[in-house]
Design a protein around this motif. Sequence first.
Motif, PDB file in Angstrom:
ATOM      1  N   GLY A 101       0.845  -1.183   0.000  1.00 39.65           N
ATOM      2  CA  GLY A 101       0.000   0.000   0.000  1.00 39.65           C
ATOM      3  C   GLY A 101       0.882   1.236   0.000  1.00 39.65           C
TER       4      GLY A 101
ATOM      5  N   LEU B 221       0.762   5.452   0.555  1.00 40.80           N
ATOM      6  CA  LEU B 221      -0.084   6.455   1.195  1.00 40.80           C
ATOM      7  C   LEU B 221       0.658   7.792   1.182  1.00 40.80           C
ATOM      8  CD1 LEU B 221      -2.726   6.622   2.931  1.00 40.80           C
ATOM      9  CD2 LEU B 221      -1.336   6.037   4.918  1.00 40.80           C
TER      10      LEU B 221
ATOM     11  N   SER C 256       3.785   0.712   2.692  1.00 44.09           N
ATOM     12  CA  SER C 256       3.480  -0.201   3.801  1.00 44.09           C
ATOM     13  C   SER C 256       4.399  -1.423   3.752  1.00 44.09           C
ATOM     14  CB  SER C 256       2.035  -0.688   3.673  1.00 44.09           C
ATOM     15  OG  SER C 256       1.929  -1.624   2.614  1.00 44.09           O
TER      16      SER C 256
ATOM     17  N   LEU D 176      -3.777   7.524  -2.119  1.00 44.24           N
ATOM     18  CA  LEU D 176      -3.466   6.106  -1.902  1.00 44.24           C
ATOM     19  C   LEU D 176      -3.411   5.330  -3.200  1.00 44.24           C
ATOM     20  CD1 LEU D 176      -6.691   4.233  -0.682  1.00 44.24           C
ATOM     21  CD2 LEU D 176      -6.715   6.325  -2.000  1.00 44.24           C
TER      22      LEU D 176
ATOM     23  N   ARG E 276      -2.857   0.821  -4.134  1.00 46.88           N
ATOM     24  CA  ARG E 276      -2.275  -0.486  -3.818  1.00 46.88           C
ATOM     25  C   ARG E 276      -1.515  -0.910  -5.064  1.00 46.88           C
ATOM     26  NH1 ARG E 276      -6.368  -4.416  -3.880  1.00 46.88           N
ATOM     27  NH2 ARG E 276      -5.375  -5.181  -5.751  1.00 46.88           N
TER      28      ARG E 276
ATOM     29  N   TRP F 252      -1.728  -1.611   6.127  1.00 47.20           N
ATOM     30  CA  TRP F 252      -1.415  -0.433   6.957  1.00 47.20           C
ATOM     31  C   TRP F 252      -1.545  -0.734   8.434  1.00 47.20           C
ATOM     32  CZ3 TRP F 252       1.687   3.173   5.789  1.00 47.20           C
ATOM     33  CH2 TRP F 252       1.933   3.423   4.432  1.00 47.20           C
ATOM     34  N   LYS F 253      -2.467  -1.639   8.767  1.00 50.26           N
ATOM     35  CA  LYS F 253      -2.592  -2.045  10.171  1.00 50.26           C
ATOM     36  C   LYS F 253      -1.267  -2.677  10.631  1.00 50.26           C
ATOM     37  CE  LYS F 253      -5.513  -4.617  13.241  1.00 50.26           C
ATOM     38  NZ  LYS F 253      -6.361  -5.790  13.388  1.00 50.26           N
TER      39      LYS F 253
ATOM     40  N   THR G 164       1.536  -2.135   9.422  1.00 57.77           N
ATOM     41  CA  THR G 164       2.581  -1.100   9.403  1.00 57.77           C
ATOM     42  C   THR G 164       2.422  -0.137  10.594  1.00 57.77           C
ATOM     43  OG1 THR G 164       2.445  -1.290   6.985  1.00 57.77           O
ATOM     44  CG2 THR G 164       3.689   0.570   7.806  1.00 57.77           C
TER      45      THR G 164
ATOM     46  N   VAL H  48      -0.770   1.621  11.262  1.00 56.02           N
ATOM     47  CA  VAL H  48      -1.858   2.588  11.095  1.00 56.02           C
ATOM     48  C   VAL H  48      -3.197   1.829  11.099  1.00 56.02           C
ATOM     49  CG1 VAL H  48      -2.764   4.489   9.670  1.00 56.02           C
ATOM     50  CG2 VAL H  48      -0.312   3.964   9.622  1.00 56.02           C
TER      51      VAL H  48
ATOM     52  N   LEU I 110      -6.306   5.430   9.512  1.00 52.82           N
ATOM     53  CA  LEU I 110      -6.058   5.418   8.074  1.00 52.82           C
ATOM     54  C   LEU I 110      -7.078   6.315   7.366  1.00 52.82           C
ATOM     55  CD1 LEU I 110      -4.499   4.103   5.691  1.00 52.82           C
ATOM     56  CD2 LEU I 110      -6.169   2.254   5.734  1.00 52.82           C
TER      57      LEU I 110
ATOM     58  N   ARG J 130      -6.195   9.879   8.048  1.00 55.04           N
ATOM     59  CA  ARG J 130      -5.022  10.270   7.251  1.00 55.04           C
ATOM     60  C   ARG J 130      -5.448  10.628   5.831  1.00 55.04           C
ATOM     61  NH1 ARG J 130       0.233   7.903   8.719  1.00 55.04           N
ATOM     62  NH2 ARG J 130       1.077   8.194   6.653  1.00 55.04           N
TER      63      ARG J 130
END
Length: 353
Positions: A228, A230, A238, A293, A295, A327-328, A330, A332, A337, A340
């Motif tokens: 990911g 961001l 990520s 964002l 992916r 992201w979780k 990573t 966040v 998220l 953000r």
Amino acid sequence: MKTKLGLLYGGKSAEHKVSLQTALAVIRALDLEKFEIHPIYINVEGQWVKGPQLNAPVQNVQALEFSASTQVSPLALAPSLFQTEKQEKESLDVIFPLLHGPNGEDGTVQGLLELLNLPYVGNGVLASAAGMDKVIMKNIFAQAGLAQVNYVAFTKSEWEITKVEIYKKVEEELGYPCFVKPANLGSSVGISKCRNLSELEAAFAEAFQYDRKVIIEEGVTAREIEVGVLGNDHPECSVAGEIVPKKDFYDYKAKYEDGETALMIPADISEDEYREIKESAIRAFKALDCSGLVRADFFLTKDGKVLINEVNTMPGFTPFSMFPLLWKETGVEYPKLIERLVNLAIERHTEKQ
Ligand code: ADP
Ligand code: MG
Ligand code: MG
């Protein structure tokens, strides 16, 4: 002051149901002390329907499928026209388009929001449009020096006149197996893996049901690794995740129906492989002029080659989808998220003014 957030979801696309699930999850994750939620539902007919402001979390997706009696014109989102519950004309602060595929992820909705001068989450017109068309996307990646599989592309009118020559070109330049895809879709719709000429013929006919342009790619045997990205001008990447399909390839059913596919997060890859994937993802993000964002999806071949497959400018966004899970891992969490992304949308809009 609360942020007035317009949630745009549903849509006239194969991913209508997924979008509803996403909207439900986003609403549940939002802090109602910080956000005022204004739902805007696009039904399967493509009508825009304005729901009432949500002051409490909703229980199920049915509660988000408003009847067409409150249909509005898309232009009703214009700051001078949008009416809140109090019947005052107010402007929404930011729109979160939770839409996938054509008419949502392809720059059309983004263009509308640009004209209305409203900040919105995610990619702008150019990145959304370029990311939706696999041929344009791959041409841009090639220009940016990103490694990818060989491909050719044809329009329906070319194919109708010179089928035999086209099949010959595919066999000579790509060989089997190859993948035939409509240029402008996602979710694996209309994609076939071909092992011989008769499958190739059937695959062209199938793909042209969905689009006037198809792309044919050399098939690779590879692991599928995704990251990911961001940010706006300073994107971050990520950790990596892996799609572990139990089937021949990651088709529509594997994505949404049988739940047979496992996601491995973080992916078991070497540091060097991760570094190359991360650098390529950021390079792809910049090459398409992305914001918010994406992916980025890669093939990792047995001999360690990293090939970019595609970027998705509005990736699956339920709490169980790859992008939020990456992201979780990573650091966040889902509610953070979302915040953000909202902040990135406002930041980009402010910079443009
Ligand atoms: P979509 O945008 O619909 O996700 P993709 O191009 O990602 O389309 O293709 C869907 C899936 O098909 C991939 O996740 C992968 O499993 C398989 N696939 C696509 N292209 C290739 C290829 N060139 N070689 C091997 N597998 C492929
Ligand atoms: Mg895609
Ligand atoms: Mg894909």
